[in-house]
Design an enzyme around this catalytic site. Structure first.
Site, short mmCIF file in Angstrom:
data_model
loop_
_atom_site.label_atom_id
_atom_site.label_comp_id
_atom_site.label_asym_id
_atom_site.label_seq_id
_atom_site.Cartn_x
_atom_site.Cartn_y
_atom_site.Cartn_z
N ARG A 5 0.85 -1.20 0.00
CA ARG A 5 0.00 0.00 0.00
C ARG A 5 0.88 1.24 0.00
O ARG A 5 0.60 2.22 -0.68
CB ARG A 5 -0.96 0.01 1.20
CG ARG A 5 -1.71 1.34 1.33
CD ARG A 5 -2.94 1.31 2.24
NE ARG A 5 -2.86 0.46 3.37
CZ ARG A 5 -2.13 0.68 4.47
NH1 ARG A 5 -1.40 1.77 4.58
NH2 ARG A 5 -2.13 -0.19 5.46
N TYR A 54 -16.98 16.37 -15.19
CA TYR A 54 -17.50 15.00 -15.22
C TYR A 54 -18.52 14.83 -14.08
O TYR A 54 -18.28 15.29 -12.95
CB TYR A 54 -16.32 14.03 -15.06
CG TYR A 54 -16.75 12.61 -14.78
CD1 TYR A 54 -17.62 11.95 -15.66
CD2 TYR A 54 -16.30 11.93 -13.66
CE1 TYR A 54 -18.03 10.65 -15.40
CE2 TYR A 54 -16.70 10.63 -13.40
CZ TYR A 54 -17.57 9.99 -14.26
OH TYR A 54 -17.96 8.71 -13.99
N ASP A 93 -7.42 19.01 -13.87
CA ASP A 93 -7.68 17.65 -14.37
C ASP A 93 -7.31 17.65 -15.85
O ASP A 93 -8.00 18.26 -16.67
CB ASP A 93 -9.17 17.32 -14.14
CG ASP A 93 -9.52 15.91 -14.59
OD1 ASP A 93 -8.85 15.37 -15.49
OD2 ASP A 93 -10.49 15.35 -14.04
N LYS A 122 -8.49 6.79 -19.10
CA LYS A 122 -8.80 7.36 -20.41
C LYS A 122 -7.59 7.30 -21.34
O LYS A 122 -7.10 6.23 -21.61
CB LYS A 122 -9.32 8.79 -20.21
CG LYS A 122 -10.44 8.89 -19.15
CD LYS A 122 -11.68 8.15 -19.56
CE LYS A 122 -12.74 7.92 -18.51
NZ LYS A 122 -12.61 8.31 -17.16
O1 P1T Z 1 -13.69 7.03 -13.89
P1 P1T Z 1 -12.49 7.49 -13.13
O2 P1T Z 1 -11.21 6.84 -13.56
O3 P1T Z 1 -12.70 7.45 -11.65
O4 P1T Z 1 -12.27 9.03 -13.53
C1 P1T Z 1 -13.19 10.04 -13.23
C2 P1T Z 1 -12.99 11.17 -14.20
C3 P1T Z 1 -12.21 12.25 -13.83
N1 P1T Z 1 -12.00 13.28 -14.67
C4 P1T Z 1 -12.52 13.30 -15.90
C5 P1T Z 1 -12.26 14.48 -16.80
C6 P1T Z 1 -13.30 12.24 -16.35
O5 P1T Z 1 -13.80 12.29 -17.59
C7 P1T Z 1 -13.55 11.14 -15.48
C8 P1T Z 1 -14.38 9.98 -15.89
N2 P1T Z 1 -15.21 10.22 -17.00
C9 P1T Z 1 -16.02 9.30 -17.61
C10 P1T Z 1 -16.17 8.04 -17.18
C11 P1T Z 1 -16.73 9.80 -18.79
O6 P1T Z 1 -17.26 9.00 -19.59
O7 P1T Z 1 -16.77 11.02 -18.95
#
Ligand code: P1T
Length: 385
Positions: A51, A103, A175, A200
């Site tokens: 961890r 998001y 972000d 992503k």
């Molecule tokens: O899904 P996760 O890995 O927890 O990420 C969240 C997140 C954070 N910031 C941005 C700009 C994002 O687009 C996302 C997640 N977005 C999607 C799942 C979507 O389809 O827009």
């Protein structure tokens, strides 16, 4: 190495060197929870428990830090875990200025988790720096923004937000999920923290969920590392291995995402069933000048407003074949989605209306398939309306 490596080389090599015991060129998957100590409290390097640290994760963290032009990286189990770790820097009574278009899951973390601990979020249209200045209070400790924003692809001036944050003694977190460090490097523009959903473009193959935070400042890094270890939302070594494999091609993938998105925008812009598109690389984008200054190219995401409403959008989305109807984005395979029903359903409908997330809005994540096949697919589905 004497001369600093350039970006494309760092994608492949930063944070990784051949395994000292075998010469394996790829950093191994250290699938282990613990590490044997020769004597109590004597560790090999920094490793005592996975961890706290794991060598596959260490390599990924160093790689991402290098790509963002930072000094330190921390990997998390998801993008929202990176956000939650950042919010753990705050205390009850603190305020965050949040860009209005984010998001849906990001909005949900603020609204349903951190508000109950007395951390407030003020949502502001950050394309208007005057409105940000006005919203700042002595309690404001953090500005959190996405640029391009999800899903309306607004562009926020990172440099300007950095100035405002510094003047008020607040931190700026960006972000960078949509742009990636290939197209935009927020730390160089004055951000204190860069956050990623590595699910992503960083991952790029729709096969893993992850997050990351990158910083320059040692003190801030140590505070976040303490949170990473104490709260514990860490990724497993296999996911770190997959992400390391992915960042090797991030540079070339982003080039192709941009090429294909540019061709798709040109197609959509002349199609009679499309009202308009929003794309940071288009001269018609309302913040095109800022995009041109802070991004290398427009990226792989396109927002399109179809003529009509939910019926037209539904018919279109039911008829695409190469574009898969799914949440998420940034993979080699093209995805498409309807934010009002899917990714942004957790944003209240009146807020969505204010932001322009209408029933005719569809979001394209343009993959790296043959661009003519992508266009043919979209044309067929538009003609089905
Ligand atoms: O899904 P996760 O890995 O927890 O990420 C969240 C997140 C954070 N910031 C941005 C700009 C994002 O687009 C996302 C997640 N977005 C999607 C799942 C979507 O389809 O827009």
């Amino acid at each position: 190495m004497d001369t600093p490596m350039r970006f494309a080389t760092r994608c492949i090599h930063a944070g990784q060197s051949p395994d000292p015991t075998t010469g394996a060129i790829c950093t191994p998957v250290y699938q282990t929870s613990t590490y044997v100590q020769p004597s109590p409290g004597v560790f090999k390097g920094e490793y005592d428990y996975s961890r706290s640290a794991n060598p596959t994760r260490t390599a990924l963290e160093a790689n991402l830090a290098s790509l963002e032009g930072g000094a330190h990286g921390l990997a998390f189990g998801s993008g929202v875990a990176s956000l939650a770790a950042t919010l753990h820097l705050l205390r009850s009574g603190d305020n965050v200025i949040l860009c209005d278009d984010v998001y849906g899951g990001t909005y949900r973390v603020f609204k349903t988790i951190f508000e109950q601990f007395g951390i407030t979020a003020t949502r502001v249209d950050m394309t208007n720096p005057g409105a940000v200045e006005e919203a700042m209070t002595p309690a404001t400790k953090l500005l959190w923004l996405e640029t391009p924003t999800n899903p309306t692809l607004k562009i926020i001036d990172i440099e300007r937000m950095g100035e405002i944050a510094r003047t008020h003694g607040a931190l700026l977190a960006v972000d960078n999920t949509f742009a990636t460090p290939v197209l935009q490097q927020p730390l160089a523009l004055g951000a204190d923290i860069v956050s990623h959903s590595s699910t992503k473009y960083i991952g790029g193959h729709a096969d893993t969920v992850g997050g990351a935070l990158i910083t320059k400042d040692e003190g801030l890094h140590l505070r976040l590392k303490h949170i990473q270890n104490s709260v514990g939302a860490v990724p497993g070594p296999w996911d770190c291995f997959l992400l390391l494999r992915s960042t090797k091609t991030l540079n070339v993938r982003m080039d192709r995402h941009c090429d294909n998105a540019e061709k798709m925008v040109a197609f959509l812009d002349q199609h009679p069933k499309v009202e308009r598109t929003v794309y940071p690389g288009s001269e018609s984008h309302p913040q095109y000048d800022i995009a041109k200054r802070q991004m290398k190219r427009g990226g792989g995401m396109i927002t399109a407003f179809l003529k009509g409403g939910i019926t037209e959008a539904r018919t279109f989305l039911e008829n695409v074949k190469i574009f898969a109807l799914a949440e998420s984005l940034g993979g080699v395979e093209s995805l498409i989605e309807h934010p009002a029903i899917m990714t942004h359903a957790s944003v209240p409908s009146e807020e969505r209306a204010k932001l322009g997330i209408t029933d005719g809005l569809v979001r394209f994540s343009v993959g790296i398939e043959d661009s003519q096949d992508q266009i043919d697919d979209v044309e067929r589905a538009l003609n089905a309306i």
